[in-house]
Design a protein around this motif. Structure first.
Motif, PDB file in Angstrom:
ATOM      1  N   ALA A 266      -7.030  16.239  16.574  1.00 43.77           N
ATOM      2  CA  ALA A 266      -6.362  15.035  16.068  1.00 43.77           C
ATOM      3  C   ALA A 266      -5.132  15.407  15.232  1.00 43.77           C
ATOM      4  N   SER A 267      -5.201  16.518  14.504  1.00 41.86           N
ATOM      5  CA  SER A 267      -4.045  16.966  13.716  1.00 41.86           C
ATOM      6  C   SER A 267      -2.883  17.355  14.625  1.00 41.86           C
ATOM      7  N   VAL A 268      -3.195  18.041  15.727  1.00 42.95           N
ATOM      8  CA  VAL A 268      -2.146  18.400  16.683  1.00 42.95           C
ATOM      9  C   VAL A 268      -1.516  17.147  17.270  1.00 42.95           C
ATOM     10  N   LEU A 269      -2.383  16.161  17.626  1.00 39.03           N
ATOM     11  CA  LEU A 269      -1.869  14.900  18.177  1.00 39.03           C
ATOM     12  C   LEU A 269      -0.939  14.209  17.186  1.00 39.03           C
TER      13      LEU A 269
ATOM     14  N   ARG B 198     -16.651   5.571  12.165  1.00 39.80           N
ATOM     15  CA  ARG B 198     -17.211   4.468  12.943  1.00 39.80           C
ATOM     16  C   ARG B 198     -16.408   4.187  14.200  1.00 39.80           C
ATOM     17  N   VAL B 199     -15.252   4.790  14.315  1.00 45.34           N
ATOM     18  CA  VAL B 199     -14.414   4.588  15.500  1.00 45.34           C
ATOM     19  C   VAL B 199     -13.972   5.959  16.006  1.00 45.34           C
ATOM     20  N   SER B 200     -13.432   5.978  17.222  1.00 44.53           N
ATOM     21  CA  SER B 200     -12.946   7.249  17.771  1.00 44.53           C
ATOM     22  C   SER B 200     -11.586   7.605  17.166  1.00 44.53           C
ATOM     23  N   ALA B 201     -11.187   8.873  17.348  1.00 45.39           N
ATOM     24  CA  ALA B 201      -9.890   9.317  16.839  1.00 45.39           C
ATOM     25  C   ALA B 201      -8.742   8.598  17.545  1.00 45.39           C
ATOM     26  N   LEU B 202      -8.942   8.281  18.825  1.00 43.36           N
ATOM     27  CA  LEU B 202      -7.889   7.556  19.543  1.00 43.36           C
ATOM     28  C   LEU B 202      -7.725   6.141  18.978  1.00 43.36           C
ATOM     29  N   GLU B 203      -8.864   5.521  18.623  1.00 47.85           N
ATOM     30  CA  GLU B 203      -8.765   4.194  17.999  1.00 47.85           C
ATOM     31  C   GLU B 203      -8.083   4.306  16.632  1.00 47.85           C
ATOM     32  N   ALA B 204      -8.395   5.370  15.899  1.00 51.54           N
ATOM     33  CA  ALA B 204      -7.731   5.580  14.609  1.00 51.54           C
ATOM     34  C   ALA B 204      -6.234   5.808  14.800  1.00 51.54           C
TER      35      ALA B 204
ATOM     36  N   GLU C  88       1.203   8.766   6.133  1.00 49.34           N
ATOM     37  CA  GLU C  88       0.885   8.451   4.747  1.00 49.34           C
ATOM     38  C   GLU C  88      -0.620   8.563   4.500  1.00 49.34           C
ATOM     39  N   PHE C  89      -0.976   9.240   3.426  1.00 50.13           N
ATOM     40  CA  PHE C  89      -2.383   9.478   3.155  1.00 50.13           C
ATOM     41  C   PHE C  89      -2.771   9.072   1.737  1.00 50.13           C
ATOM     42  N   GLY C  90      -1.841   9.208   0.786  1.00 50.16           N
ATOM     43  CA  GLY C  90      -2.168   8.967  -0.618  1.00 50.16           C
ATOM     44  C   GLY C  90      -2.651   7.551  -0.886  1.00 50.16           C
ATOM     45  N   ALA C  91      -1.821   6.555  -0.591  1.00 46.40           N
ATOM     46  CA  ALA C  91      -2.213   5.166  -0.841  1.00 46.40           C
ATOM     47  C   ALA C  91      -3.264   4.700   0.155  1.00 46.40           C
ATOM     48  N   THR C  92      -3.137   5.143   1.408  1.00 44.33           N
ATOM     49  CA  THR C  92      -4.058   4.677   2.456  1.00 44.33           C
ATOM     50  C   THR C  92      -5.487   5.135   2.206  1.00 44.33           C
ATOM     51  N   SER C  93      -5.657   6.314   1.588  1.00 42.46           N
ATOM     52  CA  SER C  93      -7.009   6.819   1.346  1.00 42.46           C
ATOM     53  C   SER C  93      -7.794   5.895   0.422  1.00 42.46           C
ATOM     54  N   PHE C  94      -7.106   5.121  -0.439  1.00 42.27           N
ATOM     55  CA  PHE C  94      -7.793   4.168  -1.303  1.00 42.27           C
ATOM     56  C   PHE C  94      -8.116   2.860  -0.584  1.00 42.27           C
ATOM     57  N   LEU C  95      -7.262   2.480   0.363  1.00 36.50           N
ATOM     58  CA  LEU C  95      -7.258   1.105   0.840  1.00 36.50           C
ATOM     59  C   LEU C  95      -7.812   0.900   2.247  1.00 36.50           C
ATOM     60  N   SER C  96      -7.840   1.948   3.073  1.00 35.21           N
ATOM     61  CA  SER C  96      -8.224   1.725   4.459  1.00 35.21           C
ATOM     62  C   SER C  96      -9.712   1.406   4.577  1.00 35.21           C
ATOM     63  N   ARG C  97     -10.043   0.470   5.455  1.00 39.10           N
ATOM     64  CA  ARG C  97     -11.441   0.054   5.630  1.00 39.10           C
ATOM     65  C   ARG C  97     -12.181   1.079   6.495  1.00 39.10           C
ATOM     66  N   PRO C  98     -13.488   1.262   6.251  1.00 42.96           N
ATOM     67  CA  PRO C  98     -14.247   2.237   7.047  1.00 42.96           C
ATOM     68  C   PRO C  98     -14.212   1.953   8.543  1.00 42.96           C
TER      69      PRO C  98
ATOM     70  N   PRO D 150      -4.722   9.933   9.661  1.00 41.69           N
ATOM     71  CA  PRO D 150      -4.840  10.911   8.560  1.00 41.69           C
ATOM     72  C   PRO D 150      -6.148  10.768   7.790  1.00 41.69           C
ATOM     73  N   VAL D 151      -6.597   9.544   7.543  1.00 38.63           N
ATOM     74  CA  VAL D 151      -7.849   9.341   6.815  1.00 38.63           C
ATOM     75  C   VAL D 151      -9.020   9.885   7.631  1.00 38.63           C
ATOM     76  N   MET D 152      -9.009   9.621   8.938  1.00 43.74           N
ATOM     77  CA  MET D 152     -10.093  10.131   9.787  1.00 43.74           C
ATOM     78  C   MET D 152     -10.094  11.665   9.833  1.00 43.74           C
ATOM     79  N   ILE D 153      -8.907  12.266   9.909  1.00 45.06           N
ATOM     80  CA  ILE D 153      -8.829  13.735   9.927  1.00 45.06           C
ATOM     81  C   ILE D 153      -9.458  14.306   8.665  1.00 45.06           C
ATOM     82  N   TYR D 154      -9.156  13.699   7.516  1.00 42.59           N
ATOM     83  CA  TYR D 154      -9.731  14.205   6.252  1.00 42.59           C
ATOM     84  C   TYR D 154     -11.253  14.074   6.258  1.00 42.59           C
ATOM     85  N   ARG D 155     -11.753  12.956   6.765  1.00 39.61           N
ATOM     86  CA  ARG D 155     -13.207  12.765   6.787  1.00 39.61           C
ATOM     87  C   ARG D 155     -13.884  13.776   7.707  1.00 39.61           C
TER      88      ARG D 155
END
Length: 574
Positions: free
Chosen positions: A547-550, A357-363, A510-520, A526-531
């Motif tokens: 985004a991974s390189v950034l 719902r947002v750009s990678a730069l916003e993420a 950090e991706f493990g805990a954030t993947s459960f908790l971050s809002r869409p 990292p969450v956006m890269i996975y999606r």
């Protein structure tokens, strides 16, 4: 004649008065330190102990609140559960073995041999460990998918791809842990063995290797721990078919809504990690007792005898470490085989995919804000803990109490980030602490993970301060806060700057805990890269790679600055 000499009662009254004054000062000191103890304990209690206890209880308690171990029976009668446990332990053991076999020669070359460019090689080896796991997963996937440089090997989605990524991530741990010990071993024992006729190989096997075994065992235990809890790498490279305990907890929670099954696997995960930490602690204590290391490093110019180890290290550096990163950078400028800047331009596109719902730069901005908040929380809590546990004590009971307190705040290291996130999900969703809509939910979860790292960075610096400086300041009338400000303060500033940088970099990826908790509507990078990388479209995957390189550039730059500012007495992560 004085009154005291005339009346024997006078000295007794003076002694009682003195003891009362001493007791009063001790009580005031304890009162002054109370907030430094209570604030971290309340933080740990609310945001770690409570979620973790609730999570464990979820596995033992049924929906009616009564004791029910049926979930354990149900989970352990599934064939998939045993396959997942076997896969987790098997891949962790295999990756640890390979990391050690490749890392020990690397430790010799990079820490005992002098050659032009050694500092650059050391930095190159250290880079993979500071990269977010999501970036590592995307880098290896870019290498192995169709269009990648190694697509002909057909390793995409196989165990070998996951193992290679695990070794990539942990190789530097072995090199650094073993190399720092090896370079300071006393060489006279080896010289004596050679003078008695031992060949170089025999001298290594009978003298050097036994001396290095504790360091190797300690590094191997930590590598096993990281491999057994690997999340981002396994999720991206292995998917559902190669799920480990960590990724299965995520899948059971988010895809199948099987919270009790996930709770049971979390208990298994905690037991596995506890066993690995116990082994690491035993190895570390054995190392501290067995070795008397030199203060200076023992090095020699790279020679013909070092050629096999140097060739193997060069193969690892260029083949295993550099190739995935080079492929990642190359793919960020290519789409469907054609050179393009569209992947980088897509970082600003908020409508690139239905998955975001947002750009990678916003993420990326979200990640920076969240990491800043998490690092600030971790710095405050971790510094308070470090100040308390490093106070000089005079009684065995006080020393034991501080040792227990120190161990209590290391507990989050023994629980995976996925378990922390899952615990938040099922605990902090109702009164008295409902944080579902709070912007601090993710920063607090990341801070729980980062607090032990801050303590490990700051406490050794404070322990290195000569206690006589504090005693002299107190004798001159300085109170506890003034002693901290004047004696500990200068050391705290530099150690704190390094610790907050380390905590920031850790939270950033950090991706493990954030993947459960971050809002869409407010994902971290990292969450956006996975999606995005999970989508089939070339444009989405191309932006995920850019985004991974950034993210890799930000993390690596930050860690280089942290390493440059690290005090010599700062603690190591191992």
């Amino acid at each position: 004649m004085s009154a005291a000499a005339q009346d024997p009662v006078v000295p007794a009254v003076g002694g009682v008065t003195s003891r009362v004054a001493v007791g009063t000062r001790a009580g005031l000191r304890l009162l002054a330190w109370a907030p430094a103890v209570l604030v971290p304990l309340v933080f740990l209690g609310f945001f770690f102990a409570w979620p973790a206890a609730t999570l464990v209880a979820r596995g033992f308690v049924g929906e009616d609140g009564a004791l029910d171990t049926g979930a354990f029976h149900e989970v352990f009668t599934r064939a998939r559960t045993w396959r997942i446990i076997g896969l987790t332990l098997g891949m962790a053991a295999a990756a640890t073995t390979v990391s050690v076999l490749l890392g020990v020669p690397g430790a010799h070359v990079l820490y005992r041999c002098r050659f032009p460019g050694r500092s650059v090689a050391r930095a190159a080896v250290a880079v993979p460990f500071v990269l977010p796991t999501v970036v590592v997963g995307v880098a290896f996937r870019s290498l192995l998918v169709p269009g990648g440089w190694l697509e002909d090997l057909h390793l995409d989605g196989t165990v070998w791809a996951v193992l290679a990524a695990m070794v990539f991530f942990n190789y530097s741990l072995v090199v650094r842990g073993v190399g720092s010990v090896w370079s300071r071993l006393d060489p006279r024992m080896v010289q004596a063995a050679r003078a008695l006729g031992a060949t170089p190989t025999r001298a290594f096997l009978t003298v050097t290797l036994p001396a290095l075994l504790p360091a190797i065992a300690s590094a191997a235990s930590v590598v096993f721990l990281f491999c057994a809890t690997a999340f981002g790498i396994v999720l991206i490279l292995g998917g559902v078919e190669l799920a480990t305990i960590e990724s299965e907890i995520y899948l059971l929670t988010t895809a199948y809504l099987d919270l009790r099954g996930a709770a049971v696997l979390s208990v298994v995960q905690v037991l596995v990690i506890a066993a690995a930490l116990w082994a690491a602690g035993q190895a570390r204590r054995r190392s501290e007792r067995a070795l008397a290391l030199r203060s200076d490093a023992v090095e020699h110019p790279l020679g013909a005898a070092d050629a096999p180890a140097a060739a193997l290290t060069a193969l690892v550096v260029f083949g295993l470490l550099a190739a995935p990163l080079a492929q990642l950078l190359w793919r960020s400028f290519h789409r469907k085989g054609q050179f393009t800047l569209a992947n980088w331009a897509g970082l600003a596109d908020a409508h690139l995919s239905r998955a975001i719902r947002v750009s990678a730069l916003e993420a990326a901005w979200n990640s920076m804000v969240v990491a800043t908040q998490a690092a600030a929380i971790a710095l405050i809590v971790g510094t308070l803990v470090a100040l308390v546990v490093t106070r000089p004590t005079r009684t065995p009971r006080a020393r034991r109490a501080l040792a227990v307190l120190d161990s209590v705040f290391m507990l989050p290291l023994g629980v995976s980030a996925v378990t922390v996130g899952f615990g938040f999900l099922i605990t902090l969703n109702a009164p008295p602490l409902d944080m579902r809509g709070s912007a601090l939910l993710v920063p607090v979860a990341q801070a729980v993970v980062a607090v032990p790292l801050v303590v490990r960075m700051v406490a050794p610096v404070l322990r290195a301060i000569d206690p006589r400086q504090r005693e002299a300041a107190a004798t001159l009338g300085a109170g506890p806060l003034r002693v901290i400000a004047t004696i500990d303060g200068a050391h705290l500033v530099r150690a704190g700057a390094v610790a907050i940088g380390f905590a920031f970099a850790t939270s950033l990826g950090e991706f493990g805990a954030t993947s459960f908790l971050s809002r869409p509507d407010a994902p971290t990078l990292p969450v956006m890269i996975y999606r995005l990388v999970s989508r089939p479209d070339a444009a989405e995957q191309g932006v995920a790679v850019a985004a991974s390189v950034l993210l890799a550039l930000i993390a690596a730059t930050l860690m280089v600055l942290v390493e440059k500012g690290r005090p010599s007495t700062a603690g190591e992560f191992q």
